[in-house]
Design an enzyme around this catalytic site. Structure first.
Site, PDB file in Angstrom:
ATOM      1  CG  ASP A 188      -5.063 -25.856 -43.305  1.00  0.00           C
ATOM      2  OD1 ASP A 188      -6.262 -26.026 -42.966  1.00  0.00           O
ATOM      3  OD2 ASP A 188      -4.727 -25.070 -44.206  1.00  0.00           O
ATOM      4  CG  HIS A 236     -15.740 -11.419 -16.566  1.00  0.00           C
ATOM      5  ND1 HIS A 236     -16.054 -12.218 -15.488  1.00  0.00           N
ATOM      6  CD2 HIS A 236     -14.664 -10.708 -16.198  1.00  0.00           C
ATOM      7  CE1 HIS A 236     -15.194 -12.006 -14.528  1.00  0.00           C
ATOM      8  NE2 HIS A 236     -14.327 -11.099 -14.926  1.00  0.00           N
ATOM      9  CG  ASP A 295     -15.463 -11.672  -7.040  1.00  0.00           C
ATOM     10  OD1 ASP A 295     -16.553 -11.192  -7.403  1.00  0.00           O
ATOM     11  OD2 ASP A 295     -14.802 -12.436  -7.755  1.00  0.00           O
ATOM     12  CE  LYS A 305     -11.937 -13.866  -7.500  1.00  0.00           C
ATOM     13  NZ  LYS A 305     -12.724 -14.531  -8.524  1.00  0.00           N
ATOM     14  NE  ARG A 328      -8.550 -14.621 -10.753  1.00  0.00           N
ATOM     15  CZ  ARG A 328      -8.817 -15.913 -10.687  1.00  0.00           C
ATOM     16  NH1 ARG A 328      -7.827 -16.796 -10.704  1.00  0.00           N
ATOM     17  NH2 ARG A 328     -10.054 -16.340 -10.605  1.00  0.00           N
ATOM     18  N   GLY A 363     -11.248 -22.606  -8.760  1.00  0.00           N
ATOM     19  CA  GLY A 363     -10.506 -22.159  -7.572  1.00  0.00           C
ATOM     20  C   GLY A 363     -11.310 -21.207  -6.693  1.00  0.00           C
TER      21      GLY A 363
END
Ligand code: R5P
Length: 288
Positions: free
Chosen positions: A36, A126, A167, A190, A192, A223
């Site tokens: 499962d 990040h 960026d 940049k 987005r 990208g």
């Protein structure tokens, strides 16, 4: 007593290399997935009275669940200290609430991990642009910086480098990289448009005849890099070299073929260009 280093299924190779670098033991475990989809974790090495580390990149929800089960089992089995090392940590892109009602995924995951481990370590988280000890919503963690390892990789391969950040967010790392290479750095701008669409705008950069090194923390759809390269090519550089810490490459490596001259990532995630190893960086941190 030496540390016991466990690896989750996403990062068993790195865990092995970390243990080797520390001259310590690799923890044995069994991980299964029930029909499962539920995860099953069993520790096979004795953790009682030991300082333990679990290395597990979190790329998927399953990776996160496996990590939590391992960390909790280690405490249940009497480990004296448990360190959670996430070479790649997903969900860190939402550290701010841009519109009312949005869940802060970075906060949610870090809060949970903080309950389960005595220390947390990520690599190029990040929402940070520098390495070192950091706090986010009262959760303390170590952010290791793998960018110098990427720079070292490129150093012997390019003659006339200039570092370009795609960026402003990646400027901190680009600046640090340029200092190591003793060269100039600059950044593009940049915008987005959507999760997979970006527009690169920039004033002309003087990169003619130079070996451009584009550094970013993550390549996800690709990208950002593909659009950046289109713009930079127009300025006639000698070569375009791309390095990222976390290579997700959601559209495959093929989308970079013939687009960039060199492409490399660290091995925080498995991919065909993961040539820069982060194990020693983690091992050094664990020694502290
Ligand atoms: C953005 O802030 C990041 O540094 C990366 O540029 C971004 O996550 C890359 O995403 P993609 O490869 O999908 O353009």
């Amino acid at each position: 007593m030496e540390m016991l280093v466990f690896g989750g299924t996403r990062s068993s190779g790195i865990a092995w290399s970390v243990a080797k670098a520390l001259k310590s033991e690799v923890g044995k475990s069994e991980v299964k997935t029930f029909p499962d989809g539920e995860k099953y974790v069993k520790l096979l090495s004795k953790a009682e009275g030991r300082e333990c580390a679990v290395v597990q990149s979190v790329r998927s929800n399953d990776d996160f669940m496996e990590l939590l089960l391992m960390l909790d089992a280690l405490r249940d089995m009497g480990a004296v200290q448990v360190h959670a090392i996430m070479p790649y940590m997903a969900y860190m892109r939402q550290d701010k609430r841009f519109t009312e009602g949005e869940a802060l995924s970075a906060k949610t995951l870090l809060k949970v991990l903080d309950e389960f481990a005595d220390s947390l370590t990520m690599i190029n988280c990040h929402f940070l642009s520098e390495g070192g000890e950091s706090f986010y919503k009262h959760v303390r963690f170590m952010n290791l910086d793998a960018v110098p390892l990427l720079v070292k990789y490129f150093r012997s391969k390019v003659k006339n480098p200039i570092v370009v950040a795609p960026d402003k967010g990646s400027m901190g790392y680009a600046k640090a990289a340029a200092e190591i290479l003793d060269c100039d750095f600059n950044h593009l701008s940049k915008k987005r448009i959507s999760g997979s669409e970006v527009v690169i705008k920039s004033k002309d950069l003087d990169v003619k005849g130079k070996d451009v090194i584009i550094l970013d923390d993550i390549i996800s759809t690709g990208g950002t890099i593909v659009e950046s390269v289109k713009v930079i090519r127009g300025w006639k550089p000698a070569s375009i070299n791309v390095g990222c810490v976390h290579g997700l490459f959601l559209k495959g490596i093929e989308s970079f073929t013939g687009v960039v001259d060199r492409l490399v990532s660290t091995d925080t995630l498995d991919n065909p260009v993961a040539k820069v190893n982060v194990a020693d960086l983690i091992a050094e941190d664990l020694k502290r």
